[in-house]
Design a protein around this motif. Sequence first.
Motif, PDB file in Angstrom:
ATOM      1  N   LEU A  95     -12.423   3.104  -9.199  1.00 43.19           N
ATOM      2  CA  LEU A  95     -11.806   3.713  -8.026  1.00 43.19           C
ATOM      3  C   LEU A  95     -12.078   2.904  -6.765  1.00 43.19           C
ATOM      4  O   LEU A  95     -11.272   2.910  -5.839  1.00 43.19           O
ATOM      5  N   TRP A  96     -13.212   2.216  -6.698  1.00 43.25           N
ATOM      6  CA  TRP A  96     -13.472   1.370  -5.525  1.00 43.25           C
ATOM      7  C   TRP A  96     -12.359   0.335  -5.365  1.00 43.25           C
ATOM      8  O   TRP A  96     -11.979  -0.024  -4.255  1.00 43.25           O
ATOM      9  N   PHE A  97     -11.860  -0.151  -6.485  1.00 39.31           N
ATOM     10  CA  PHE A  97     -10.891  -1.246  -6.456  1.00 39.31           C
ATOM     11  C   PHE A  97      -9.453  -0.774  -6.675  1.00 39.31           C
ATOM     12  O   PHE A  97      -8.571  -1.585  -6.903  1.00 39.31           O
TER      13      PHE A  97
ATOM     14  N   ARG B  41      -0.151   1.007   1.119  1.00 42.08           N
ATOM     15  CA  ARG B  41       0.186   0.955   2.545  1.00 42.08           C
ATOM     16  C   ARG B  41      -0.625   2.034   3.254  1.00 42.08           C
ATOM     17  O   ARG B  41      -1.429   2.739   2.629  1.00 42.08           O
ATOM     18  N   TYR B  42      -0.394   2.177   4.566  1.00 43.35           N
ATOM     19  CA  TYR B  42      -1.167   3.124   5.367  1.00 43.35           C
ATOM     20  C   TYR B  42      -0.243   3.919   6.273  1.00 43.35           C
ATOM     21  O   TYR B  42       0.821   3.448   6.678  1.00 43.35           O
TER      22      TYR B  42
ATOM     23  N   VAL C 294     -13.101  -1.038   4.733  1.00 40.35           N
ATOM     24  CA  VAL C 294     -11.992  -1.304   5.652  1.00 40.35           C
ATOM     25  C   VAL C 294     -10.661  -1.031   4.972  1.00 40.35           C
ATOM     26  O   VAL C 294      -9.751  -0.432   5.563  1.00 40.35           O
ATOM     27  N   LEU C 295     -10.508  -1.435   3.718  1.00 36.49           N
ATOM     28  CA  LEU C 295      -9.230  -1.276   3.040  1.00 36.49           C
ATOM     29  C   LEU C 295      -8.948   0.177   2.666  1.00 36.49           C
ATOM     30  O   LEU C 295      -7.782   0.597   2.618  1.00 36.49           O
TER      31      LEU C 295
ATOM     32  N   ALA D 147     -10.291  -8.633   5.108  1.00 32.94           N
ATOM     33  CA  ALA D 147     -10.833  -7.850   3.993  1.00 32.94           C
ATOM     34  C   ALA D 147     -10.044  -8.115   2.708  1.00 32.94           C
ATOM     35  O   ALA D 147     -10.620  -8.215   1.616  1.00 32.94           O
ATOM     36  N   GLN D 148      -8.725  -8.225   2.827  1.00 33.86           N
ATOM     37  CA  GLN D 148      -7.912  -8.526   1.646  1.00 33.86           C
ATOM     38  C   GLN D 148      -8.163  -9.946   1.158  1.00 33.86           C
ATOM     39  O   GLN D 148      -8.218 -10.199  -0.052  1.00 33.86           O
TER      40      GLN D 148
END
Length: 596
Positions: A43-45, A50-51, A210-211, A230-231
């Motif tokens: 789940l972390w990854f 999008r936001y 951040v992501l 971050a990406q």
Amino acid sequence: MAPRVPAPALAGQGATPLASLRGVGARLAGSLAARGLATVQDLWFWLPLRYEDRTRLTGIADLRPGEPAQVEGTVEAVERGFRYRPVLRVAVGDGSRRTLVLRFFHFRAAQVAQFRPGVRLRCFGTPRPGQHGLEMVHPSYRILAPDEDPGLGDTLDPVYPAIEGVGPATLRKLIAQALERLPPAEALELLPPGMPGLAGLPGLRESLLVLHRPAPGEDLAALAAGTHPAQRRLALEELLAHHLGLRRQRLAQQQLRARALDGPGELARRLQASLPFALTGAQRRVFEQIRADLAGPSPMQRLVQGDVGSGKTVVAALAATLAVERGGQVALAAPTELLAEQHLANLRAWLEPLGIRVAWLAGKVTGKARAAALADVASGAAQVVVGTHALMQEGVAFHDLVLVIVDEQHRFGVQQRLALRDKGPAHGHVPHQLVMTATPIPRTLAMTAYADLDVSAIDELPPGRTPVQTVAVSADRRPELVERIRVACAEGRQVYWVCTLIEEAEDAGNGQGPGPQAQAAERTFEQLTAQLPGVRVGLVHGRMKASQKQAAMRAFKDGQTDLLVATTVIEVGVDVPNASLMIIENAERLGLAQLH
């Protein structure tokens, strides 16, 4: 950026099963597992697509078409219509002189009952021009109590890739729980400080936070483009993990043993002397690289790339002679029967005068012919075996397979190539592997995607071959193309016309509105047949029977057809030296390998 980055192998809380999270039962865990999510670390990854910015409110009068926004207002009117299909329109005002219309095409009766005049709403969506001012189609919304003040978010809201059986709100809650279990930065970090490429990039823990929870001040344009630091940090880690994985695979491959094909090369010399052309400098250079690899005790893993017509096949034939000279067998696999037949014809013309027996094994070889071919392969009487996927089937057994050649390797799956390689270890060794492609591969991509292979390039065309000219032409110049085809065919040359679809499609866009109309092969065939009465026009596409496709392509190869209208079924197909012109409709719909 891809929705999910492969997670590094971490111990501790990251490896905890998802069933340890609140609210995860067997059914939910099954839905998550179906998408490859089994641990908290997964789940972390699971990164957002999008936001949405719900950290502020925008007045209805300040809305701009195409810019997502969050508004708050009161229902002023509700209209339910059924002109073409059910539609619900809700007019919302916020005290300004403008009104926003919320439009719904899919709704339930209970939803209609919610939208009563005077009800307070907070909604988020993308406004667009409508009949009565701006409107939002299917916005997300929330009914507010008369005195409710829900406040605003502190971070942008992530929108994650959908998972069947898991609602967006549930997924956000689960990822929030998973992020609470992120270890401290020093425990999570895998890359050493000062590693090249890390300068100016955040750590892994900071990048993940951040992501998943970007602050309102983060660069949304950079996040959307995948260029945010971050990406870039996660991309660096992903590429490094991929590269190291391939290097480990390469090291494991080097531990295997292969037959050293270090003979005097007399057959190769005789083959070169018999050819009606001289090898180019690039062909000689690549053959010497292959010869040096084959002479060693470790299995060769080499990719040869070269433009169409650069002469990869004759280099492969020279490599085959080195294997045959040492008493071994060679398998050459091609993805289509027509391409395999072309290799068969060339290899028989080149090798059989040297006393090398070339066998043919494909799906259409059946009955007694197949049984005889299998017997020759198993006994070693067939020294070079040419075929398609049929070479990889369980019933095919080689006597002593020492070299595997795979043409257009991107058309074969990894398991298929391994299945062919695994037919060699009968005598305690694995075969050398030579893979070929006509798709141009930049050096940096080759180093990344093919780190388990040595890469050679035949970067010189034989004498008399003119460089290919590629030109983009707008659709309104179609009559000029038709006239050019008429002239080319009148001069005795042949032409391809490649379409991306078989039948006309109402809208072949990318899901974000109508795209360029994709010309269909059947319609184009009819048009060109009518426009070019003196030209023999053929048609081939994937829905035709195999025998029909073979007949159409062979007619073009034999010069019985002047113009061949086709879909990408010809992607790895016909060697027609007389074809000097190719028109590709809607080339932007094809990948580099297909175009090339």
